[in-house]
Design an enzyme around this catalytic site. Structure first.
Site, PDB file in Angstrom:
ATOM      1  N   ARG A  49      -9.497  -6.779  12.086  1.00  0.00           N
ATOM      2  CA  ARG A  49      -8.584  -5.958  11.288  1.00  0.00           C
ATOM      3  C   ARG A  49      -9.310  -4.727  10.763  1.00  0.00           C
ATOM      4  NH1 ARG A  49      -8.197  -6.774   6.034  1.00  0.00           N
ATOM      5  NH2 ARG A  49      -8.322  -9.042   6.206  1.00  0.00           N
ATOM      6  N   TYR A 101      12.980  12.410  12.220  1.00  0.00           N
ATOM      7  CA  TYR A 101      13.355  11.167  12.893  1.00  0.00           C
ATOM      8  C   TYR A 101      14.023  10.211  11.908  1.00  0.00           C
ATOM      9  CZ  TYR A 101      12.533   6.416  14.622  1.00  0.00           C
ATOM     10  OH  TYR A 101      12.666   5.098  14.971  1.00  0.00           O
ATOM     11  N   ASP A 174       3.876  15.589  12.786  1.00  0.00           N
ATOM     12  CA  ASP A 174       4.219  14.543  13.741  1.00  0.00           C
ATOM     13  C   ASP A 174       4.237  15.193  15.122  1.00  0.00           C
ATOM     14  OD1 ASP A 174       5.440  12.679  15.410  1.00  0.00           O
ATOM     15  OD2 ASP A 174       6.740  11.898  13.828  1.00  0.00           O
ATOM     16  N   LYS A 199       4.929   6.325  22.686  1.00  0.00           N
ATOM     17  CA  LYS A 199       5.614   7.319  23.496  1.00  0.00           C
ATOM     18  C   LYS A 199       4.683   7.910  24.568  1.00  0.00           C
ATOM     19  CE  LYS A 199       8.979   6.605  20.503  1.00  0.00           C
ATOM     20  NZ  LYS A 199       8.401   5.961  19.335  1.00  0.00           N
TER      21      LYS A 199
END
Length: 427
Positions: A49, A101, A174, A199
């Site tokens: 982690r 978005y 972004d 993406k």
């Protein structure tokens, strides 16, 4: 920032960096924990982690591609958003674009309104007075999305960053729609760059992930602490697949853009395609800015169906190459209806303010043979035209009809769509 060109950085991401056996392709470290060298002697890696070699290779590649000091690789694009928001306190103000978005909009508005995590100001960066509105807000963080989702509006990153310096504010961009292959916000003055690696960076629609690239090393260290604290870091398997995807980023983007240009040319000749939203068009309001700050116009296209909204189902049902689905940026061509899919979490008023009309359609153009993509669109438009003729030929809107003039789909259909449990996460 690496002196190598982006294509070289991407193609050689992680290549020949195995310290154990000299493997050309880097191994994937699926381990959750690591043996300490000795008592009270922690090594570089102790728990995945916190740190993982596979994730670190991906972060290094993203740093080189975006020109940042540190990259934090997260388990989703939304967790990258949550991580970036850790720079704010309840006394700070976040400025966001009015047409961001839908998932980001949902996060920002609910954290601000329900949790009082920060103050929120929504600005239309396409208005002439955007600078005055931001200055009056005295923000700690300015959040940009350019090109915007789904209307592909362009914001002048350098101009916003110049203003932010006078306000001692941070700027986040972004960059999901373009990837570092087509836009480098840090070089334009941004402090943070965000990606949904799901993406274009991964490019194969088989992982969900995110990344936050930071210009300042100290801020990067602070956010790395938060990434570990919150537990939003990405796993080794997804990092490995994303690293593999990045190696073909440049040739994929080239193919995406070539196909997108042909699709735009076709839509311009199609009577049932209304307004087309694509920064590569010379009459697009942001064309000049996009040409100046981008290395290409991307492969995302939106357009209004120039017909009543009741024909949307006919159009989508007829498609065979374009798949009706969420997401974007994969090698396959996808199509979506933002109003009921990607931006369903925005209420009707917010959608109207953002300019999202009832017949708006968004395309993510893939790398298939363009002749097949154009033929697919042609037969879908033909199906709509046939349905209109069957209804008496009076149901089609004019080519220049604005979204507000098109009749909305029946309310019961939208309610039925929203009640689908498989889609509940989107609102």
């Amino acid at each position: 920032m690496s002196t190598r060109r982006s294509a070289t950085v991407a193609a050689r991401a992680g290549i020949a960096q195995d310290p154990a056996y000299g493997a050309v392709t880097p191994p994937m470290y699926l381990t959750s924990t690591y043996e300490l060298p000795a008592f009270k002697q922690p090594g570089k890696y102790d728990y995945s982690r916190s740190n993982n070699p596979t994730r670190d290779l991906l972060g290094d590649a993203l740093c080189q591609l975006e020109g940042g000091a540190k990259a934090l690789v997260t388990n989703t694009g939304m967790s990258a958003c949550v991580l970036a928001l850790q720079v704010l306190t309840p006394d700070d103000t976040l400025v966001i674009p009015h047409d961001c978005y839908g998932g980001s909009y949902r996060l920002f508005t609910n954290l601000a309104n329900k949790k009082r995590a920060f103050k929120l100001v929504i600005v239309n960066f396409q208005q002439d007075n955007w600078a005055e509105l931001i200055s009056a807000a005295s923000p700690k963080l300015i959040w940009l999305e350019t090109p915007s989702n789904p209307l592909l509006q362009i914001t002048d990153v350098r101009a916003v960053c110049d203003l932010a310096k006078t306000l001692q504010a941070l700027v986040l961009v972004d960059n999901t729609f373009l990837s570092p292959a087509l836009q480098n916000p840090i070089a334009l003055g941004a402090d943070l760059v965000l990606h949904s690696t799901t993406k274009y960076l991964n490019g194969h629609s088989d992982i969900v992930g995110g990344a936050l690239i930071v210009k300042d090393a100290a801020l990067g260290d602070e956010l790395k602490w938060w990434a570990n604290c919150l537990g939003v870091t990405a796993g080794a398997f997804d990092s490995h697949l994303t690293l593999r995807g990045i190696r073909t980023l440049l040739p994929r983007i080239k193919a995406h853009q070539e196909n997108a240009a042909l699709v735009v040319d076709y839509l311009q000749q199609q009577p049932l395609a209304g307004k087309i939203y694509y920064p590569g068009l010379k009459d697009h309001p942001g064309h000049a800015i996009a040409k100046a700050q981008q290395h290409g116009f991307g492969a995302m296209i939106s357009f209004d169906l120039a017909a009543d909204a009741k024909y949307l189902g006919v159009f989508f049902e007829a498609l065979e190459c374009f798949t009706l689905a969420q997401s974007l940026g994969g090698i396959e061509s996808l199509i979506c209806h933002p109003g009921t899919m990607t931006h369903a979490s925005m209420d009707a008023a917010a959608q109207k303010t953002a300019g999202i009309g009832p017949t708006l359609i968004r395309l993510s153009v893939g790398i298939e043979d363009p002749r097949d993509l154009l033929a697919d669109l042609e037969q879908a438009f033909a199906a709509v035209a046939a349905a209109i003729r069957a209804d008496g030929g009076n149901a089609a809107a004019g080519h220049d009809t604005a979204p507000s003039e098109v009749k909305p789909a029946p309310v019961q259909n939208e309610q039925h769509f929203r009640l689908n449990p498989a889609l509940a996460a989107f609102w």
